[in-house]
Design an enzyme around this catalytic site. Structure first.
Site, PDB file in Angstrom:
ATOM      1  N   GLU A 271     -94.811 -34.974  29.026  1.00 47.57           N
ATOM      2  CA  GLU A 271     -93.663 -34.049  29.084  1.00 47.57           C
ATOM      3  C   GLU A 271     -93.035 -34.044  30.479  1.00 47.57           C
ATOM      4  O   GLU A 271     -91.813 -33.943  30.621  1.00 47.57           O
ATOM      5  CB  GLU A 271     -94.091 -32.641  28.678  1.00 47.57           C
ATOM      6  CG  GLU A 271     -94.778 -32.542  27.323  1.00 47.57           C
ATOM      7  CD  GLU A 271     -94.069 -33.303  26.217  1.00 47.57           C
ATOM      8  OE1 GLU A 271     -92.825 -33.369  26.218  1.00 47.57           O
ATOM      9  OE2 GLU A 271     -94.765 -33.869  25.351  1.00 47.57           O
ATOM     10  N   TYR A 356     -92.124 -44.835  19.981  1.00 48.06           N
ATOM     11  CA  TYR A 356     -93.025 -44.460  21.072  1.00 48.06           C
ATOM     12  C   TYR A 356     -93.805 -45.688  21.576  1.00 48.06           C
ATOM     13  O   TYR A 356     -93.625 -46.154  22.688  1.00 48.06           O
ATOM     14  CB  TYR A 356     -94.032 -43.397  20.610  1.00 48.06           C
ATOM     15  CG  TYR A 356     -93.501 -41.991  20.522  1.00 48.06           C
ATOM     16  CD1 TYR A 356     -93.862 -41.019  21.456  1.00 48.06           C
ATOM     17  CD2 TYR A 356     -92.645 -41.612  19.501  1.00 48.06           C
ATOM     18  CE1 TYR A 356     -93.402 -39.721  21.365  1.00 48.06           C
ATOM     19  CE2 TYR A 356     -92.168 -40.315  19.395  1.00 48.06           C
ATOM     20  CZ  TYR A 356     -92.551 -39.371  20.328  1.00 48.06           C
ATOM     21  OH  TYR A 356     -92.082 -38.094  20.233  1.00 48.06           O
TER      22      TYR A 356
END
Length: 575
Positions: A271, A356
């Protein structure tokens, strides 16, 4: 017409489970059109006016269950600001309202948003697209003594009148708009990093995430100064459907990361990495999500290496590749490209292992071919070139042709670049990541499959990632004797690590190891993270546990985030 700033004024009504108030939208005219078109879903609009209070005509046109409505406002030829007075619905997919009993403290209600991918429109009428970057200010009225926080500049102070004000002066994609309201304690990790969470969770969170400042410093050494001022986090209730959400200045984090040994903190690094690759340079459409998640997944690995060492980073890279391999077996080849095939589908479908992990493998290969020093230079220049912009796959390719393929023509060709981006699966020349640290795990797997009892396996000093690899690489079919041997020796069914528990439950379910079923039910009732919930229900349905899966879901559904409910409802509809 393009909205570039909004002023939000909302009242949080826990009794009605509604946000009520107004939003002022400032927009630029890009053509001679007289209509401002916005997105909305399940929003009740009372009136629309200009900034002088003169009412404007508007219509709400249903598009689809996924897209919601087009809100068309007649703005004539001069107006550049409109004000919409509205309230949200209890069915808003971007909001979850928790009763006190659903929280850790059991005393106060809780609200949190999840705008990604297209759920901001369910709590704010706006242009809800990744390319629609906006600045905003907000005032949030909370009348029951709880704290409000947003993806903006937050204050540790509690206003006496319950009116919280926020400012985000840097343009962010609308899917990064975030709000949470609850009994939130505040604790500092460093001068520019703090944690908000329920009081009973704060001490554990501070210990688990105490390395965050070191991560920020490591990230800055690669991609330049942290661009958002503060990096605060909020640890949400377990119904939060993701591992984390990179909302600028207030990353949302799942409590399932708090394992007590920092073994799962790479999600925090992920994040944080988004602060550069994702928030600073963002994807223009959901088709281009790989530009966000692929570079971030790679960058996360670099941060883990910097803080926790190369062995840990290599372990996580191999496990990442294992996830990709698993999904390659289940998705059609046409879906195994970097650009996601979601032009006419649910944007949630873009979030797969190819956007991803295949994308991360591509970036890892760029580093290997260029060399780390040259690649770091390219990555830094790429981020600085496109900062505060939303770009497409084709924009990246054009940039690569002007830089990468000119400066490093001796190590990568245009054909190879295009094969990585648009080719299906992995390129034929791809070399999978390895880790010598896994040699001992592979030996243990070999011994176990050849009949050695679990108690005789050499597992001393194994890390969580060794155990993850061991469980996920077990033979697809195991006997009840083998399953019981593993469980009695290593207590997998009672694991307090959510990652290990989920991996083990999947192995146990597909092999009908019935003893795990009560624990699976408890797990699904208390954890709402989609990464765990969706695969477990899927395994149960495939293995013939339809009745049990439906019963568990009926009891657990209310505790899941609305956006996850929609996805699971669709899954069970087909059973």
């Amino acid at each position: 017409m393009k909205v570039h700033h909004m002023v939000l004024a909302l009242n949080v009504d826990f009794d009605k489970q509604q946000l009520q108030g107004s939003v002022k939208l400032l927009f630029k005219r890009l053509s001679d059109s007289t209509q401002l078109v916005l997105d909305g879903r399940d929003i009740s609009i009372d009136e629309v006016s200009d900034i002088h209070g003169n009412q404007l005509e508007f219509t709400q046109q249903h598009v689809s269950a996924l897209q919601g409505e087009r809100i068309v406002i007649e703005v004539g030829g001069e107006i550049t600001q409109v004000v919409l007075h509205y309230c949200t619905s209890k069915d808003a997919q971007g909001l979850q309202w928790l009763t006190p009993v659903q929280t850790l403290g059991k005393q106060s209600p809780y609200l949190f948003s999840q705008s990604q991918p297209v759920n901001a429109r369910s709590w704010i009428p706006l242009q809800d697209s990744p390319k629609a970057r906006i600045t905003f200010s907000a005032s949030i009225q909370v009348n029951n003594g709880l704290r409000a926080v947003m993806s903006a500049a937050n204050s540790a102070e509690m206003p006496a009148d319950g009116l919280f004000t926020f400012e985000m002066e840097k343009p962010i994609p609308t899917h990064l708009l975030a709000l949470a309201v609850g009994d939130l304690a505040y604790g500092e990790v460093s001068e520019r990093c703090a944690i908000y969470t329920e009081p009973a969770m704060l001490e554990k969170a501070l210990i688990e995430f105490e390395d965050t400042e070191s991560m920020i410093v490591a990230a800055e050494s690669l991609l330049g100064p942290y661009p958002w001022g503060r990096y605060d986090m909020i640890v949400l209730p377990p119904s939060f459907p993701f591992g984390g959400m990179e909302n600028p200045r207030l990353a949302f984090i799942t409590p399932t990361l708090i394992a007590g040994d920092k073994s799962l903190v790479s999600t925090v690094a992920h994040e944080l990495a988004h602060s550069w690759t994702g928030n600073l340079v963002s994807n223009a459409t959901w088709r281009d999500l790989w530009l966000n998640e692929g570079f971030t997944t790679y960058f996360t690995n670099r941060l883990v290496e910097n803080i926790y060492g190369k062995e840990q980073a290599d372990l996580e890279w191999v496990i990442e590749y294992g996830r990709l391999q698993e999904e390659m077996q289940s998705l059609p080849m046409t879906s195994q490209t970097l650009p996601a095939n979601v032009q006419h589908q649910d944007a949630n479908d873009a979030f797969n292992r190819f956007t991803y992990d295949k994308a991360s493998m591509f970036v890892h290969e760029l580093e290997a071919r260029l060399g780390r020093e040259a690649f770091d230079k390219f990555l830094y220049q790429y981020v600085q070139h496109f900062k505060f912009e939303a770009i497409t796959t084709e924009t990246f390719i054009d940039y690569a042709k002007q830089t990468l393929l000119v400066d490093h023509v001796d190590v990568i060709s245009e054909s190879e670049l295009m094969t990585w981006v648009y080719g299906e699966g992995l390129p034929e020349w791809f070399i999978a990541p390895t880790s010598t640290s896994l040699d001992k795990v592979k030996l243990a797997l070999k011994q176990f499959t050849e009949g050695v009892n679990a108690a005789k396996l050499q597992v001393e000093a194994w890390r969580v990632h060794h155990w993850q690899f061991f469980i996920t690489q077990l033979p697809f079919q195991l006997t009840q004797v083998q399953l019981k041997d593993l469980d009695m020796t290593f207590s997998f069914t009672d694991s307090q690590n959510a990652e290990l528990a989920c991996d083990w439950f999947r192995v146990a379910i597909r092999n009908h190891y019935e003893i795990v079923m009560p624990k699976v039910g408890l797990f699904l009732a208390h954890i709402g993270r989609a990464k765990f919930v969706k695969p477990l229900y899927s395994e149960m349905l495939i293995a013939g546990y339809q009745t049990q899966a439906i019963e568990i879901y009926q009891q657990a559904r209310e505790g899941y985030h609305p956006s996850l409910q929609v996805q699971l409802d669709a899954m069970f509809k087909n059973t």
